[in-house]
Design an enzyme around this catalytic site. Sequence first.
Site, PDB file in Angstrom:
ATOM      1  N   HIS A  71       0.799  -1.225   0.000  1.00  0.00           N
ATOM      2  CA  HIS A  71       0.000   0.000   0.000  1.00  0.00           C
ATOM      3  C   HIS A  71       0.831   1.274   0.000  1.00  0.00           C
ATOM      4  CE1 HIS A  71      -4.171  -1.435   0.565  1.00  0.00           C
ATOM      5  NE2 HIS A  71      -3.629  -2.438   1.228  1.00  0.00           N
ATOM      6  N   LYS A 106      -8.303  13.970   4.916  1.00  0.00           N
ATOM      7  CA  LYS A 106      -7.481  12.760   4.876  1.00  0.00           C
ATOM      8  C   LYS A 106      -6.386  12.922   5.938  1.00  0.00           C
ATOM      9  CE  LYS A 106      -6.712  13.644   0.513  1.00  0.00           C
ATOM     10  NZ  LYS A 106      -7.045  12.419  -0.157  1.00  0.00           N
ATOM     11  N   ARG A 107      -5.630  11.886   6.138  1.00  0.00           N
ATOM     12  CA  ARG A 107      -4.511  11.954   7.075  1.00  0.00           C
ATOM     13  C   ARG A 107      -3.605  13.127   6.721  1.00  0.00           C
ATOM     14  NH1 ARG A 107       0.306   8.749   6.654  1.00  0.00           N
ATOM     15  NH2 ARG A 107      -0.716   7.711   4.905  1.00  0.00           N
ATOM     16  N   LYS A 116       0.667  14.379   1.053  1.00  0.00           N
ATOM     17  CA  LYS A 116      -0.716  14.655   0.652  1.00  0.00           C
ATOM     18  C   LYS A 116      -0.936  16.149   0.391  1.00  0.00           C
ATOM     19  CE  LYS A 116      -2.567  10.538   2.955  1.00  0.00           C
ATOM     20  NZ  LYS A 116      -3.127   9.833   1.784  1.00  0.00           N
ATOM     21  N   THR A 170      -8.598   6.403  -1.667  1.00  0.00           N
ATOM     22  CA  THR A 170      -9.987   5.944  -1.743  1.00  0.00           C
ATOM     23  C   THR A 170     -10.961   7.089  -1.478  1.00  0.00           C
ATOM     24  OG1 THR A 170      -9.852   5.190   0.567  1.00  0.00           O
ATOM     25  CG2 THR A 170      -9.492   3.544  -1.157  1.00  0.00           C
ATOM     26  N   LYS A 182     -14.788   8.005  -3.209  1.00  0.00           N
ATOM     27  CA  LYS A 182     -16.031   8.314  -2.498  1.00  0.00           C
ATOM     28  C   LYS A 182     -16.618   9.632  -2.981  1.00  0.00           C
ATOM     29  CE  LYS A 182     -13.899   6.013   1.394  1.00  0.00           C
ATOM     30  NZ  LYS A 182     -13.030   6.249   2.548  1.00  0.00           N
TER      31      LYS A 182
END
Length: 836
Positions: A386, A577-578, A583, A685, A689
């Site tokens: 991952h 998100k985290r 990111k 992911t 969504k």
Amino acid sequence: MSEPKATVPKRKSSKKASPAKNIKASSPSKPVTCEPCDTLPASVARQIRYGLCHTEHQATSIFDALANGVKEQMLDQWRNTRLHDNTFEQKQVAYLSLEFLMGRALGNALLNLDLTDQTKTLLTDYATQLEDVAELEHDAGLGNGGLGRLAACFLDSCASLDLAVTGYGIRYQYGMFAQKIVDGYQIEKPDRWLRLGNPWEVIMAHRIVSVPFFGHTEVYQDKQGNTQHVWRDCQYVLAVPYDMPVPGYRNGRINTLRLWKAEANDDFDLAEFNDGDYAEAVADKNLAEQITMVLYPNDASQNGKELRLRQQYFLSSASLQDLLARYVAVYGDDFSQFAVKNAIQLNDTHPSIAVPELMRLLLDTYGLSWEKAWQITTATMAYTNHTLLPEALEKWPVSLMRYMLPRVLEIIFEINARFLEQVAHKWPGDTEKLTTMSIIEEGPEQHIRMAYLAIVGSFSVNGVAGLHTQLLKAGLFNHFYQLWPNKFNNRTNGVTPRRWLINCNPELTSLITKKLGEDWIKDLSNLTALNAFTSEAAFVKKWAQVKLHNKQILADFVKKESGVEFDPSMLFDVQVKRIHEYKRQLLNIMHVIHLYQRILKGDTENMVPRCVLIGGKAAPGYAMAKQIIKLINNVAHMVNDDPLVTPYLRVAFLPNYNVSAMEKICPGTDLSEQISTAGKEASGTGNMKFMMNGALTIGTLDGANVEMIEEVGGENFFLFGLNAQEVEQQKHAYNPQAFIEKSPALQQVLAMLKGGHFNLVEPNIFDSIIQAICDPHDQWMLAADFDDYCRAQEDVARLYANQAKWHKTSIRNCAASGRFSSDKTIAGYRDDIWKS
């Protein structure tokens, strides 16, 4: 490769406990016909009157009664599913994951059991509504982010596709943490998700197993002259299974999520207690229970590393013992069918210690030869990777492994020696290959490369997006790909449409169903038919009305949680998100500062008003991520307190982001931020969504974004930034100053940061952030991508100004999301990996 000597601190001895007797599963029998259980209304009424001993209809008692009543509706089907699966007529899959971010269970269970309407009617008798009761359920604290949420989606799809899959995880007493924001800073509080109990779980005391730690190994020759290994003087920890039902979508299958809780063999030493040594009397109990106390303990310290490794081994050993006991109950000591009847999926590197543990159990407990045990192991194990970040691939010191798991370490060294023979045959005389590919990393202190162990011990290694898998094969695991090209494959991630569209967005579901019928619910590829209605003005108008309603729900939620007023007529720009540098929440807030400056200068002509929502947790030890949260909150304070700015721009940081929050966020989002540095995100992911709920995406060519563009078309996606190849090229000669000099907008953002505009009473607190943007070693390429990101955001604003065109694009995004259903992903695992 020989094992070096190492000095390991001697552990204080404690009372030696013998392993608990593993109780074999009873012989499988055929599913039985049971008398129908109570109706749901009768079951709920009985729960309130007798099970919970309440006379009043308080909200909490109604939730507990409803949850227990719904669970009762599943019990017969759950039992029959187990009985059927214990016959091994269908291949059994064990899904091992250190995280299962399940979220609330009530709504999903009602949907899959087709009890939602009945429950709404039932609750009118108690003068309440389903929405209010559902809000009382606490999110299960069993995961951190995308990895755990993916595992939860996969379990839902496995059950809905009628696959015999058991999830194996840990029953953490405390989840990741509850996040509070105090003066802009993240403060971590314990997430006591079990404080009021968990109505969905059932303890399975007859399936308790014992997991060994510490001690030493001895070698002897048996009567037949075979070398045998015995793990002596272990400290055993009991693994107590708590089962949660996972219902399939209206198909009668109820799969199981089995969560292990660690307990001591004996609660305390009575003699020591009577002698007054109270702390020592309960030392073993406390040591055992630490294993399942907290999700992801901070491993910056030696104690933290030890606890993390204990968690991983505890999960793997308990799950494999359980799996083997089920098999032996049917086939006895004949293991010829084990790999035919079982598959074990390792969800990321965390459970990779299952490879040597399965070998240990087959060798030492069941007496198989090395060759036979290895054949079974490598035909059963499958590994999902991952991450593309090398630092995220776990490595354990050999000294720690020898101290804690001496027998497992012996097996790892033997696996490595035999594996390196294969490498030497493939590349004769290439000592660099031997060093590079060895499971044991040499250095001042030897480490075990757990990802390499997983690759060597598995028959399948898969990435989770097309680009991710390509980069794994070309870079991170290239040597292994050269050795075993057929081992590597791709399974692009997906999300369950039942939770992430049908349950969380009922109005949109109803609108789609009126046009397409109900077949799309079981086959999300049917959503492509929505494209035909983008030219139907009435349908587009209804689509816009649904979105506006969902934006109002989200605005109310943001007001409640963050205290910031969002106007639903404004563009809702969301990144949840985290919090991590790759990111690039920092890039997002840099653009916010850019917009803020434009407004202050009066440059607002044709500016599209927007509300920016950012949420997520930073790991407790991740200083830079915490500073980014602080910057976001300080910028939000300045923006939201200026009446000249708020008509055009509002910013909120959502504290304690979790699954339940996302269920409100993704239906009300206009623009989804998927802006990671290209080549860093494995899949993502959250992007799926949002897309499923009709949000448009701004993003880089990273992770699953690549496949999203393939599905929806580049004209319906806001693409910006360097691609993965360009990032790699820039890495060796990156000059952020050159980008800064070419960008007046970036210069102004940096000037405002350096001038302390957002930290007037806290001087210099953002110096590390300024340095990161200007650092030639910035692997996240913030300066390089900033201008193109701003350009893409201008494209966003132009399209949003044309509302009819925006909503048509929204419909196209939803229509293209079928590829990202976890049902499709799991069908790929079923057909290409598990062969079940």
